[in-house]
Design a protein around this motif. Structure first.
Motif, PDB file in Angstrom:
ATOM      1  N   MET A 104       3.523  -2.202  -0.880  1.00 43.47           N
ATOM      2  CA  MET A 104       2.321  -2.391  -0.062  1.00 43.47           C
ATOM      3  C   MET A 104       2.557  -1.764   1.297  1.00 43.47           C
ATOM      4  O   MET A 104       3.543  -2.062   1.967  1.00 43.47           O
ATOM      5  CB  MET A 104       1.997  -3.882   0.093  1.00 43.47           C
ATOM      6  CG  MET A 104       0.711  -4.171   0.852  1.00 43.47           C
ATOM      7  SD  MET A 104       0.337  -5.935   0.845  1.00 43.47           S
ATOM      8  CE  MET A 104      -1.159  -5.940   1.807  1.00 43.47           C
ATOM      9  N   GLN A 136       3.679   1.265  -5.076  1.00 46.22           N
ATOM     10  CA  GLN A 136       3.474   0.825  -3.693  1.00 46.22           C
ATOM     11  C   GLN A 136       4.751   0.327  -3.020  1.00 46.22           C
ATOM     12  O   GLN A 136       4.769   0.101  -1.812  1.00 46.22           O
ATOM     13  CB  GLN A 136       2.429  -0.295  -3.661  1.00 46.22           C
ATOM     14  CG  GLN A 136       1.057   0.118  -4.140  1.00 46.22           C
ATOM     15  CD  GLN A 136       0.088  -1.050  -4.143  1.00 46.22           C
ATOM     16  OE1 GLN A 136       0.122  -1.912  -3.275  1.00 46.22           O
ATOM     17  NE2 GLN A 136      -0.792  -1.079  -5.127  1.00 46.22           N
ATOM     18  N   MET A 183      -6.430  -6.578  -0.104  1.00 46.76           N
ATOM     19  CA  MET A 183      -5.374  -5.952   0.686  1.00 46.76           C
ATOM     20  C   MET A 183      -5.275  -6.608   2.069  1.00 46.76           C
ATOM     21  O   MET A 183      -4.178  -6.888   2.564  1.00 46.76           O
ATOM     22  CB  MET A 183      -5.652  -4.458   0.834  1.00 46.76           C
ATOM     23  CG  MET A 183      -5.430  -3.645  -0.417  1.00 46.76           C
ATOM     24  SD  MET A 183      -3.690  -3.445  -0.834  1.00 46.76           S
ATOM     25  CE  MET A 183      -3.165  -2.322   0.458  1.00 46.76           C
TER      26      MET A 183
END
Length: 202
Positions: free
Chosen positions: A1, A76, A181
């Motif tokens: 992320m 990610q 997110m």
């Protein structure tokens, strides 16, 4: 992320998923208006570290199988990964291959499905788990490989739903992806401030 603060140590990643309702549609709405359940849910897939940081997040439709999100979750993660764990839903050869391609040095800890038998078509690490469980038993295998670390992903799911609820507020998929997110970024911010310490009452 993206945006996760990095350090020099490795992390153990656990993959898991949970369902989120789409803008408040629930079972009563489905029954009254004959709305297909596949239209009223999304599935949130997370890659969570043993430090409680959410390192990757993927939002899909309800019918997407957990193992199908593995590639996107791995893509990610930029950190050094020492272990990847998941439940039986991820026990597929392509999951082992995907994880190994992204994190060659990581242990892959996924309990094999009950109906599987050893053969050369399975990934070598998958076969090794089958043999070890047959020889030592499931509980010993879990303890030896620290499978209990996977509980961090379940904790992250609970934190998400207790903080933001179990439904999405945006209507379009692209906006829903941004919504989760942002929510995961907020949870990571909370984590950076310190996790609560739990003690047994006396």
């Amino acid at each position: 992320m993206k945006g996760v603060q990095r350090d020099e140590r490795t992390v153990a990643i656990a993959f898991d998923s949970t369902g989120l309702k789409r803008y408040g549609r629930d079972e009563w709405h489905q029954e009254k208006h004959k709305v297909s359940s596949k239209r009223s849910w999304r599935k949130l897939h997370l890659g969570v570290g043993d430090d409680h940081v959410i390192y990757s997040t993927v939002l899909t439709d309800k019918n997407t199988m957990d193992d199908a999100a593995t590639e996107a979750l791995c893509d990610q993660i930029e950190e050094e990964v020492s272990m990847v764990s998941a439940d039986r839903a991820y026990d597929e050869n392509h999951v082992y291959k995907t994880v190994e391609a992204h994190f060659p040095e990581a242990d892959i800890i996924i309990p094999p499905k009950d109906y599987l038998h050893y053969n050369e078509n399975h990934h070598p690490k998958r076969c090794a788990h089958m043999i070890e469980i047959a020889a030592k038993g499931q509980q010993t295998w879990q303890q030896h490989h620290q499978y209990g670390k996977r509980s961090g992903s379940e904790t992250a799911m609970q934190r998400y739903k207790r903080t933001f609820g179990n439904q999405l507020h945006a209507r379009e998929m692209s906006n829903q992806e941004i919504e989760v997110m942002i929510a995961c970024g907020v949870l990571n911010r909370f984590t950076s401030l310190g996790m609560p310490q739990s003690y047994k009452s006396v």
